[in-house]
Scaffold this motif. Structure first.
Motif, PDB file in Angstrom:
ATOM      1  N   MET A  40      -4.438   5.944   6.150  1.00  0.00           N
ATOM      2  CA  MET A  40      -5.036   4.713   6.664  1.00  0.00           C
ATOM      3  C   MET A  40      -4.321   4.187   7.901  1.00  0.00           C
ATOM      4  O   MET A  40      -4.625   3.111   8.401  1.00  0.00           O
ATOM      5  CB  MET A  40      -5.017   3.630   5.578  1.00  0.00           C
ATOM      6  CG  MET A  40      -5.877   3.950   4.360  1.00  0.00           C
ATOM      7  SD  MET A  40      -7.619   4.177   4.791  1.00  0.00           S
ATOM      8  CE  MET A  40      -8.047   2.530   5.346  1.00  0.00           C
ATOM      9  N   ALA A  87       0.831  -1.206   0.000  1.00  0.00           N
ATOM     10  CA  ALA A  87       0.000   0.000   0.000  1.00  0.00           C
ATOM     11  C   ALA A  87       0.863   1.253   0.000  1.00  0.00           C
ATOM     12  O   ALA A  87       0.567   2.232  -0.698  1.00  0.00           O
ATOM     13  CB  ALA A  87      -0.923  -0.013   1.211  1.00  0.00           C
ATOM     14  N   GLY A  97      -1.879   8.033   0.820  1.00  0.00           N
ATOM     15  CA  GLY A  97      -3.069   7.268   1.174  1.00  0.00           C
ATOM     16  C   GLY A  97      -2.792   6.261   2.270  1.00  0.00           C
ATOM     17  O   GLY A  97      -3.625   6.046   3.162  1.00  0.00           O
ATOM     18  N   ALA A  98      -1.625   5.617   2.235  1.00  0.00           N
ATOM     19  CA  ALA A  98      -1.262   4.649   3.271  1.00  0.00           C
ATOM     20  C   ALA A  98      -1.138   5.332   4.631  1.00  0.00           C
ATOM     21  O   ALA A  98      -1.577   4.790   5.657  1.00  0.00           O
ATOM     22  CB  ALA A  98       0.045   3.958   2.902  1.00  0.00           C
TER      23      ALA A  98
END
Length: 346
Positions: A238, A227, A234-235
């Motif tokens: 998250m 990821a 984005g990782a």
């Protein structure tokens, strides 16, 4: 060139290509996760062989003191950040990881080094010294500038390579070394002589690449790395730590380099600066894969190995030039096929 010579050259190219495949996969792994073009990848290969050779001679390798010094520097850096943030938990972790663990490892290695130990135990001790260099180097050299541009990270990689090469000369001297083969078996297949060590090299490369494939697709940490490679921002959103992902990527690439050294050490003489040329050929293979594709990088490594082998027969004086020239048409083709994206827009 007759068929017998061609078969010998193919065998040699396949063998070296398997080693380049491991290095190429390591380079792709580090770049996709951290955007670092890891120039010092080959130093792990050289340090692995020379460390093993020191154990064979009953000496304590200089790799141990390099690891301890880098760990102490990382400890100071971690304590400074933790004290600034008032994070007591981070202080405890830093002391355990960068203080206590290297000290225990140093005592064990100093005690075991002069003893005549089985080959596999010496190999395990070599891995225990070389593999931790990866995450410690990341903490000291790369983590503080992890958000820098690719160019800045490349400059740091070149500086790290030059520093490690100089330290390698100081620690191991200018003499080359070989290590004993892990298998002395030999089989005659037609005109070819197949050795157990060569089969071990190919098998280990296939198993290592397969293990990485399983790791990235079946484990939580592997999926986190994947990821991070696809979308770092984005990782992070998250909850995936880019710092942790970077340290893990450097640990894996150090393990790949150390394993490659143990595999190639019985086949060729390794000097303190040999790793740079080996790493460059792995980089050529990684470029063929666009620094993103593991299968293409592995296939490119086999191509590089075969090209080097056959070039050594037809034009041995220019084999390195021929191998590195391969990168030009690949870069040209990729530049024509790719759409340029500004780094700030990634």
């Amino acid at each position: 060139m007759d068929l017998t010579v061609a078969a010998f050259l193919f065998q040699d190219g396949l063998l070296t290509g398997a080693i380049y495949a491991l290095l190429a996969v390591g380079i792709v792994l580090v770049f996709t996760v951290t955007r670092v073009i890891f120039v010092p990848q080959g130093e792990f290969v050289a340090f692995s062989v020379l460390t093993m050779a020191a154990f064979q001679a009953g000496k304590t390798p200089g790799t141990l003191w390099l690891l301890v010094a880098l760990a102490l520097l990382a400890l100071v850096m971690e304590l400074g950040v933790a004290a600034r943030d008032g994070d007591r938990g981070r202080i405890v972790r830093a002391v355990l990881v960068y203080g206590v663990a290297p000290l225990i490892l140093a005592m064990v290695i100093v005690w075991l080094a002069p003893r005549e130990l089985p080959l596999m135990i010496q190999a395990a001790m070599t891995l225990a010294l070389v593999v931790p260099l990866g995450p410690v180097l990341y903490r000291v050299a790369y983590q503080p500038v992890a958000q820098g541009s690719v160019l800045v990270l490349l400059i740091i990689s070149v500086a790290v390579h030059l520093a490690l090469t100089g330290l390698g000369l100081v620690m191991f001297g200018a003499e080359g070394s070989r290590i004993p083969a892990f298998s002395d078996e030999r089989w005659q297949v037609g005109p070819l002589q197949i050795t157990g060590q060569s089969l071990l090299v190919i098998a280990a490369s296939v198993v290592a690449i397969g293990a990485l494939f399983w790791f990235f697709n079946r484990t939580f940490k592997g999926k986190a790395l994947k990821a991070t490679a696809v979308n770092r921002a984005g990782a992070q959103l998250m909850g995936i730590s880019s710092t942790g992902a970077g340290a893990l990527a450097f640990t894996l690439t150090a393990a790949i380099g150390a394993l490659s050294g143990l595999l190639i050490g019985p086949i060729t003489t390794i000097f303190y600066d040999t790793g740079f040329l080996i790493g460059l050929k792995g980089f050529v293979a990684a470029i063929i894969g666009g620094l993103v594709s593991y299968p293409l990088a592995a296939a490119g490594a086999i191509l590089v190995g075969l090209l080097e082998s056959y070039s050594s027969f037809w034009a041995s004086s220019y084999k390195e030039v021929i191998v590195f020239t391969l990168i030009l048409p690949v870069l040209l083709w990729r530049s024509l096929k790719s759409t340029h994206i500004e780094e700030d827009d990634e």
